[in-house]
Scaffold this active site. Structure first.
Site, PDB file in Angstrom:
ATOM      1  N   TYR A  95       0.845  -1.189   0.000  1.00  0.00           N
ATOM      2  CA  TYR A  95       0.000   0.000   0.000  1.00  0.00           C
ATOM      3  C   TYR A  95       0.881   1.240   0.000  1.00  0.00           C
ATOM      4  CZ  TYR A  95      -3.467   3.469   1.391  1.00  0.00           C
ATOM      5  OH  TYR A  95      -4.275   4.570   1.444  1.00  0.00           O
ATOM      6  N   GLY A 102       1.920   6.661  -8.044  1.00  0.00           N
ATOM      7  CA  GLY A 102       2.375   7.076  -9.370  1.00  0.00           C
ATOM      8  C   GLY A 102       3.803   7.572  -9.403  1.00  0.00           C
ATOM      9  N   ILE A 105       6.892   4.194  -5.936  1.00  0.00           N
ATOM     10  CA  ILE A 105       7.134   3.688  -4.578  1.00  0.00           C
ATOM     11  C   ILE A 105       6.673   2.239  -4.454  1.00  0.00           C
ATOM     12  CG2 ILE A 105       6.559   3.977  -2.130  1.00  0.00           C
ATOM     13  CD1 ILE A 105       6.377   7.029  -2.723  1.00  0.00           C
ATOM     14  N   ASN A 133      -9.281  -4.203  -8.928  1.00  0.00           N
ATOM     15  CA  ASN A 133      -8.120  -3.318  -8.818  1.00  0.00           C
ATOM     16  C   ASN A 133      -7.219  -3.462 -10.052  1.00  0.00           C
ATOM     17  OD1 ASN A 133      -6.033  -1.673  -8.017  1.00  0.00           O
ATOM     18  ND2 ASN A 133      -5.945  -2.484  -5.935  1.00  0.00           N
ATOM     19  N   TYR A 140       1.470  -5.283 -11.567  1.00  0.00           N
ATOM     20  CA  TYR A 140       2.081  -6.591 -11.318  1.00  0.00           C
ATOM     21  C   TYR A 140       2.447  -7.281 -12.630  1.00  0.00           C
ATOM     22  CZ  TYR A 140      -0.126  -5.696  -6.792  1.00  0.00           C
ATOM     23  OH  TYR A 140      -0.544  -5.133  -5.616  1.00  0.00           O
TER      24      TYR A 140
END
Length: 170
Positions: A95, A102, A105, A133, A140
């Site tokens: 999270y 964007g 991170i 999502n 991913y």
């Protein structure tokens, strides 16, 4: 962006981790399911045999700024075992707070988990994502993950509370 550091969480980070866990649950529209406490996070992640490990992403203040580092993301993982592949790592949560998304991170947290997995001799790095999502799924896949639901038809199940007690005869 100010300087970013991805580091292993410390016991003193538990309040920030819990804050981010609650933000994630709210984002996933599952806030009512969060029952964990800061004390449980501390006991379960920082004892002699931790149940989980955690990385935190923190923004470091510029030289001369008075505020300290600010935790803006986390990745909570643990080790599992595949009877087909051996050692594996499972990323339970990743999270990043909305205002810092964007900026790469999340990718840096995932990269660090992959490094841990390789350092520990893991053959797999697994995680799950809610079907709505798309942004996370796209990330991913862009990083090289395979969607097991698409590729192999796997479905994820869990047993909780009453079902576990009933099976165990308690």
């Amino acid at each position: 962006m100010a300087s970013l550091r991805i580091r292993e969480a410390k016991e003193g980070d538990c309040a920030d981790i819990l804050r981010l866990v609650r933000e994630l649950a709210e984002y996933e529209k599952l806030s009512d399911q969060v029952t964990i406490s800061e004390e449980a996070l501390r006991a379960d992640g920082f004892g002699e045999n931790p149940f989980y490990h955690c990385l935190v992403a923190e923004i470091l203040p510029a030289p001369g700024e008075l505020q300290g580092p600010c935790v803006v993301g986390y990745g909570l993982y643990y080790f599992v075992y595949s009877t087909w592949k051996g050692r594996s790592i499972y990323l339970e949560d990743i999270y990043v707070t909305p205002e810092y998304r964007g900026q790469g991170i999340g990718s840096k947290i995932i990269t660090k988990v992959a490094e841990v997995a390789l350092d520990k001799g893991c053959s797999q790095f697994r995680l799950a994502v809610l079907d709505w999502n798309k942004r996370a799924m796209d990330l991913y896949k862009a990083l090289g993950a395979q969607d097991l639901t698409e590729a192999e038809g796997w479905h994820s199940f869990r047993f909780e509370g009453e079902a576990m007690r009933e099976m165990a005869g308690r």
